[in-house]
Motif scaffolding. Structure first.
Motif, PDB file in Angstrom:
ATOM      1  N   GLU A 207       0.811  -1.221   0.000  1.00  0.00           N
ATOM      2  CA  GLU A 207       0.000   0.000   0.000  1.00  0.00           C
ATOM      3  C   GLU A 207       0.845   1.273   0.000  1.00  0.00           C
ATOM      4  N   LYS A 208       2.173   1.113   0.168  1.00  0.00           N
ATOM      5  CA  LYS A 208       3.055   2.278   0.229  1.00  0.00           C
ATOM      6  C   LYS A 208       4.282   2.012  -0.643  1.00  0.00           C
ATOM      7  N   ILE A 209       4.510   2.908  -1.600  1.00  0.00           N
ATOM      8  CA  ILE A 209       5.616   2.731  -2.532  1.00  0.00           C
ATOM      9  C   ILE A 209       6.474   3.991  -2.598  1.00  0.00           C
ATOM     10  N   ALA A 210       7.702   3.820  -3.062  1.00  0.00           N
ATOM     11  CA  ALA A 210       8.580   4.954  -3.382  1.00  0.00           C
ATOM     12  C   ALA A 210       8.772   4.976  -4.889  1.00  0.00           C
ATOM     13  N   GLN A 224      16.464   4.954   3.202  1.00  0.00           N
ATOM     14  CA  GLN A 224      15.557   6.002   3.677  1.00  0.00           C
ATOM     15  C   GLN A 224      14.107   5.643   3.378  1.00  0.00           C
ATOM     16  N   ALA A 225      13.864   5.095   2.192  1.00  0.00           N
ATOM     17  CA  ALA A 225      12.502   4.695   1.834  1.00  0.00           C
ATOM     18  C   ALA A 225      11.994   3.595   2.753  1.00  0.00           C
ATOM     19  N   ALA A 232       7.447  -1.180  -1.623  1.00  0.00           N
ATOM     20  CA  ALA A 232       7.957  -1.408  -2.984  1.00  0.00           C
ATOM     21  C   ALA A 232       8.619  -0.127  -3.468  1.00  0.00           C
ATOM     22  N   TYR A 233       9.784  -0.297  -4.082  1.00  0.00           N
ATOM     23  CA  TYR A 233      10.610   0.822  -4.543  1.00  0.00           C
ATOM     24  C   TYR A 233      10.715   0.719  -6.056  1.00  0.00           C
ATOM     25  N   LEU A 265      12.001  -4.416  -5.002  1.00  0.00           N
ATOM     26  CA  LEU A 265      12.782  -3.423  -5.727  1.00  0.00           C
ATOM     27  C   LEU A 265      12.583  -3.668  -7.223  1.00  0.00           C
ATOM     28  N   ILE A 266      11.984  -2.702  -7.916  1.00  0.00           N
ATOM     29  CA  ILE A 266      11.561  -2.896  -9.304  1.00  0.00           C
ATOM     30  C   ILE A 266      12.191  -1.822 -10.192  1.00  0.00           C
TER      31      ILE A 266
END
Length: 304
Positions: A207-210, A224-225, A232-233, A265-266
């Motif tokens: 529900e929370k991504i960077a 930091q993320a 998910a980044y 990590l994508i």
């Protein structure tokens, strides 16, 4: 369109003077062009050689068509030269090609200059080139990462690495609950990719991504993320696949981080992550501001 009016509008919209010298290209342009023996200061506009953003090559005073691209690959430049009429303008994100490498293929060479033959053809045909790097990355409405957030229907709730106006480079976003597999498939659809680069964990209930377009392959940014609860980044490059000592060092450091992270990590390729804004937000802005239909030039291969 008058070239000077178009350039002034772009300079003002992206506020390029307030950012000063582009930190990356003020270094890499002199390096790569000096090595290639191209007299770049005499080819590029004086303002560009100071800021390394803005009008790079000046052509005829009247512009009929605006072409949009990310990197100056041979394919992009050939299309621009062949399909344009004198005075047309190419608006790119990068003034240099960046070969970032392919996670399922060859590693890249890093920054590569525009071939002198293409620069000569651009000048002979009286074409213009305009580039905007860091100011576009930070732009709140027309930013590279902002376009990704919009495509993912993500709500920007936080961020870090702000500019002087407080606009963050890395966006923290809330999204409708999803999982890693669904997020990867959505990324492939949005960015027109055969595959993504992936590390980290397969996760449920994301529900929370960077989001950070381009080179997000910096472990301290990922840390930091993660500290901010990101699951998910999403970025252009999660790995550095540049074939030199620096690239190999970054790759090794990233692999070590990936062993322990709880995030997915994508990587969607540097160029694809930055082209999205051109084919969506920038295209719409140009249509609205100049009543002209831009010509899109996608890269021939996103993983390069």
């Amino acid at each position: 369109m008058q070239l000077n009016v178009l350039v002034n509008k772009l300079d003002t919209e992206f506020d390029i003077e307030s950012f000063g010298k582009d930190p990356a290209f003020s270094r890499f342009i002199p390096e790569v062009y000096s090595a290639s023996k191209v007299d770049w200061p005499s080819i590029f506009e004086d303002g560009f050689t100071q800021l390394f953003n803005g009008l790079m090559v000046k052509g005829a005073p009247e512009v009929k068509n605006i072409f949009l691209a990310v990197f100056p690959t041979d394919h992009v430049l050939e299309r621009f030269i062949n399909e344009s009429v004198p005075g047309d303008l190419l608006f790119m994100h990068h003034p240099l090609l960046m070969e970032c490498g392919d996670p399922q293929g060859k590693w890249g060479r890093g920054f590569v200059p525009i071939k002198e033959e293409y620069l000569e053809k651009v000048m002979e045909k009286q074409l213009s080139i305009y580039t905007c790097h860091v100011p576009m990355d930070y732009h709140k409405q027309l930013g590279t990462s902002a376009a990704i957030a919009e495509a993912l229907n993500a709500e920007i709730v936080d961020g870090f690495l702000p500019d002087e106006n407080g606009n963050p480079l890395v966006l923290i976003c809330a999204i409708s609950q999803t999982d890693t597999s669904s997020l990867i498939q959505k990324a492939k659809d949005i960015f027109d990719l055969p595959y993504v680069d992936f590390e980290g964990k397969d996760a449920e209930g994301i529900e929370k991504i960077a989001i950070v377009a381009g080179c997000g392959d910096k472990v301290d940014w990922m840390q930091q993320a993660e500290q901010r609860g990101v699951q998910a980044y999403i970025t252009g490059e999660i790995h550095c696949h540049i074939d030199n000592d620096y690239g190999k060092m970054k790759y090794k450091k990233m692999l070590e981080f990936a062993k322990h992270t709880s995030m997915s990590l994508i990587g969607v390729s540097h160029s694809a992550s930055e082209y999205l804004v051109k084919k969506t937000l920038i295209k719409e802005w140009i249509e609205r501001e100049f009543q002209v239909q831009p010509v899109l030039i996608p890269q021939e291969k996103w993983w390069l």
